[in-house]
Design a protein around this motif. Structure first.
Motif, short mmCIF file in Angstrom:
data_model
loop_
_atom_site.label_atom_id
_atom_site.label_comp_id
_atom_site.label_asym_id
_atom_site.label_seq_id
_atom_site.Cartn_x
_atom_site.Cartn_y
_atom_site.Cartn_z
N HIS A 21 0.79 -1.42 -0.59
CA HIS A 21 0.02 -0.05 -0.01
C HIS A 21 0.87 1.32 0.23
O HIS A 21 0.13 2.00 -0.69
N GLY A 22 2.06 1.93 0.40
CA GLY A 22 2.40 2.80 0.63
C GLY A 22 3.72 3.00 -0.63
O GLY A 22 3.81 4.32 -0.46
N TYR A 23 3.19 2.29 -1.25
CA TYR A 23 3.62 3.32 -3.29
C TYR A 23 2.97 3.74 -3.74
O TYR A 23 3.76 4.57 -4.48
N PHE A 24 1.52 4.65 -2.78
CA PHE A 24 1.18 5.32 -3.13
C PHE A 24 0.39 5.82 -2.35
O PHE A 24 -0.33 7.34 -2.23
N GLN A 25 0.35 5.34 -0.74
CA GLN A 25 -0.59 5.95 -0.12
C GLN A 25 0.30 6.00 1.46
O GLN A 25 0.21 6.88 2.42
N GLY A 26 1.97 5.60 1.22
CA GLY A 26 2.61 6.28 2.67
C GLY A 26 2.37 5.08 3.87
O GLY A 26 2.03 3.80 3.56
N PRO A 27 3.17 5.73 4.46
CA PRO A 27 2.68 4.50 6.10
C PRO A 27 0.78 3.86 5.53
O PRO A 27 0.42 4.97 7.51
N THR A 28 0.78 3.29 5.79
CA THR A 28 -0.89 3.21 6.03
C THR A 28 -1.24 2.38 7.08
O THR A 28 0.40 1.47 7.52
N THR A 29 -2.21 3.11 8.14
CA THR A 29 -2.42 2.30 9.07
C THR A 29 -1.98 0.32 9.68
O THR A 29 -2.94 -0.25 8.07
N GLY A 30 -1.39 0.59 10.95
CA GLY A 30 -0.97 -1.01 10.13
C GLY A 30 0.52 -1.60 9.27
O GLY A 30 0.96 -2.66 9.36
N LEU A 31 1.08 -0.78 9.14
CA LEU A 31 2.25 -0.60 7.91
C LEU A 31 2.80 0.48 8.41
O LEU A 31 4.30 0.80 7.38
N GLU A 32 2.86 0.78 9.47
CA GLU A 32 3.62 2.31 9.78
C GLU A 32 5.49 1.39 10.16
O GLU A 32 6.28 1.81 9.66
N ARG A 33 5.43 -0.31 11.00
CA ARG A 33 6.92 -0.36 11.32
C ARG A 33 6.62 -2.21 10.80
O ARG A 33 6.09 -3.22 11.20
N ILE A 34 6.69 -1.99 9.51
CA ILE A 34 6.76 -3.26 8.75
C ILE A 34 7.54 -4.70 9.41
O ILE A 34 7.23 -5.41 9.71
N ASP A 35 8.84 -3.80 10.00
CA ASP A 35 9.68 -4.89 10.55
C ASP A 35 9.31 -5.20 11.48
O ASP A 35 9.07 -6.50 12.47
N LEU A 36 8.03 -4.54 12.62
CA LEU A 36 7.16 -5.32 13.88
C LEU A 36 6.33 -5.41 13.38
O LEU A 36 5.82 -6.61 14.34
N ASN A 37 5.26 -5.29 12.67
CA ASN A 37 3.84 -5.81 12.39
C ASN A 37 3.85 -6.50 11.11
O ASN A 37 2.98 -7.68 11.52
N ILE A 38 4.92 -7.12 10.20
CA ILE A 38 4.59 -7.59 9.57
C ILE A 38 5.33 -8.38 9.29
O ILE A 38 5.25 -10.61 9.07
N VAL A 39 6.79 -8.46 9.34
CA VAL A 39 6.94 -9.99 9.59
C VAL A 39 6.88 -11.12 10.03
O VAL A 39 7.55 -12.00 9.71
N PRO A 40 6.59 -10.72 11.77
CA PRO A 40 5.92 -12.29 11.76
C PRO A 40 5.35 -12.77 11.57
O PRO A 40 4.95 -13.34 11.74
N LEU A 41 4.78 -11.87 10.63
CA LEU A 41 3.13 -12.73 9.62
C LEU A 41 3.69 -13.54 8.95
O LEU A 41 3.04 -14.87 7.68
N ILE A 42 5.20 -13.32 8.61
CA ILE A 42 5.47 -14.28 7.19
C ILE A 42 5.71 -15.63 7.05
O ILE A 42 5.18 -16.07 5.57
N PRO A 43 5.75 -15.98 8.26
CA PRO A 43 5.68 -18.03 8.09
C PRO A 43 4.50 -18.32 8.07
O PRO A 43 3.99 -19.52 7.32
N TYR A 44 3.37 -16.96 8.12
CA TYR A 44 2.22 -17.79 7.46
C TYR A 44 0.87 -17.27 6.34
O TYR A 44 -0.19 -17.85 6.58
N ALA A 45 2.26 -16.84 5.36
CA ALA A 45 1.52 -16.25 4.62
C ALA A 45 2.32 -17.79 3.22
O ALA A 45 3.26 -17.34 3.43
N ASP A 46 1.43 -17.84 1.85
CA ASP A 46 1.95 -18.48 1.16
C ASP A 46 3.37 -17.65 0.47
O ASP A 46 4.20 -18.02 -0.20
N ALA A 47 2.44 -16.65 -0.04
CA ALA A 47 3.67 -15.22 -1.15
C ALA A 47 3.47 -13.50 -0.16
O ALA A 47 2.06 -13.50 0.68
N LEU A 48 4.26 -13.02 -0.28
CA LEU A 48 3.92 -11.97 0.27
C LEU A 48 4.48 -10.36 -1.13
O LEU A 48 5.04 -10.91 -2.24
N MET A 49 3.25 -9.61 -1.35
CA MET A 49 2.13 -9.25 -2.41
C MET A 49 3.64 -7.74 -1.31
O MET A 49 3.11 -6.61 -0.47
N LEU A 50 4.37 -7.37 -2.56
CA LEU A 50 5.05 -5.92 -1.77
C LEU A 50 6.28 -5.09 -2.93
O LEU A 50 6.28 -5.19 -3.67
#
Ligand code: R5P
Length: 296
Positions: A58-87
């Protein structure tokens, strides 16, 4: 000089066993080259033929979207549960651990921010850089009916041509302008145009009426886009309905990372996608995982 084959054992050629010519499990992908198929087989689980993609571009057109402010803290822990990441490539290089082997679907279009006309996009990644980053697919927005419709379609066809040269599949994302009606008729048109012009899979929105006509008339896999945050049970029901009506996966962002319990949410979605879990059961699973986390 090469080492001589000195084994005394009799060579075995199994002359009476015909060599198998394996088909390919994914809709519309049977005629693609090996590299394309291999990349698609990393995104779509070959056992179920489906995928749970986590969208965090989402940041590619709307900047630090709610929930994506800190991808290192909020998203990296989710990686094991996804089949693929779109970024985007910026987030991949700065924030995603290179030791992660999760397949990457890379956002390859951009240009305008939320402050401008969004359909005025261009290709924003060089194919060589995509190869350097070992991506499994490139994603591009297509604005059917939008002000810059033709440009966005040409962006997609150019990306498809580049992707074909190197074995990288292209995901077309059907973008809907504010003034467009979000119904099956519109999405059938948009998805079919993307597939006819070469997209290898299409990301599009769920509609309650006639979604199955969209999946039936699109000759490549459709993955359901999540859209804005809605109540958990509604999001799970939407994912379930999309899968039962022919989507071969989901590509969800806000309904996962803006959830109160993102890991519980992505796991519930995973069960819907890969195990056909019913929405009420998936909701129970979500609640129990969420409560367990609280109690830890
Ligand atoms: C835009 O259309 C993008 O692809 C999004 O940034 C993203 O993929 C949307 O995900 P969601 O709507 O599920 O938050």
């Amino acid at each position: 000089m090469p080492e001589v084959d000195v084994s005394k054992a009799k060579k075995e050629f199994y002359e009476d066993v015909p060599m198998k010519s394996p088909g390919f499990f994914l809709k519309g992908s049977g005629s693609l080259d090996w590299g394309m198929k291999n990349r698609l087989a990393r995104i779509f689980n070959p056992k179920t033929g489906r995928t749970v993609m986590l969208a965090i571009d989402h940041g590619y057109f709307q900047g630090p979207t709610t929930g994506l402010e800190r991808i290192d803290l909020n998203i990296v822990p989710l990686i094991p549960y996804a089949d693929a990441l779109m970024l985007t490539r910026g987030i991949l290089r700065t924030t995603i651990p290179p030791a992660s082997t999760k397949p990457i679907v890379m956002r390859a279009s951009g240009g305008p921010s939320i402050l401008k006309e969004l359909s005025n996009e261009q290709i924003a990644v060089d194919i060589e850089d995509a190869l350097r980053m070992n991506v499994c697919a490139l994603a591009i927005q297509v604005f059917i009916g939008g002000e810059f419709e033709t440009r966005s379609v040409h962006n997609m066809t150019r990306l498809v041509d580049m992707g074909l040269r190197y074995g990288i599949p292209v995901l077309a994302v059907t973008a809907v302008g504010k003034e467009m009606t979000r119904d099956a008729k519109y999405f059938r048109l948009a998805c079919r145009i993307c597939a006819e012009l070469g997209a290898h899979f299409v990301k599009t929105y769920y509609v309650p009426e006639g979604f199955e006509t969209m999946t039936a008339s699109c000759p490549v896999p459709i993955v359901m886009a999540g859209g804005k945050k809605i109540p958990v049970l509604d999001a799970l029901t939407m994912a379930y309905n999309a899968i039962q009506q022919g989507a071969l996966g989901v590509d969800m962002g806000r309904n996962i990372f803006q959830s109160e319990a993102p890991i519980a949410m992505i796991r519930a979605v995973g069960n819907i996608v890969h195990k056909n879990m019913r929405p009420d059961e998936a909701y129970e699973l979500y609640q129990s995982l969420k409560n367990k986390k609280k109690g830890e």
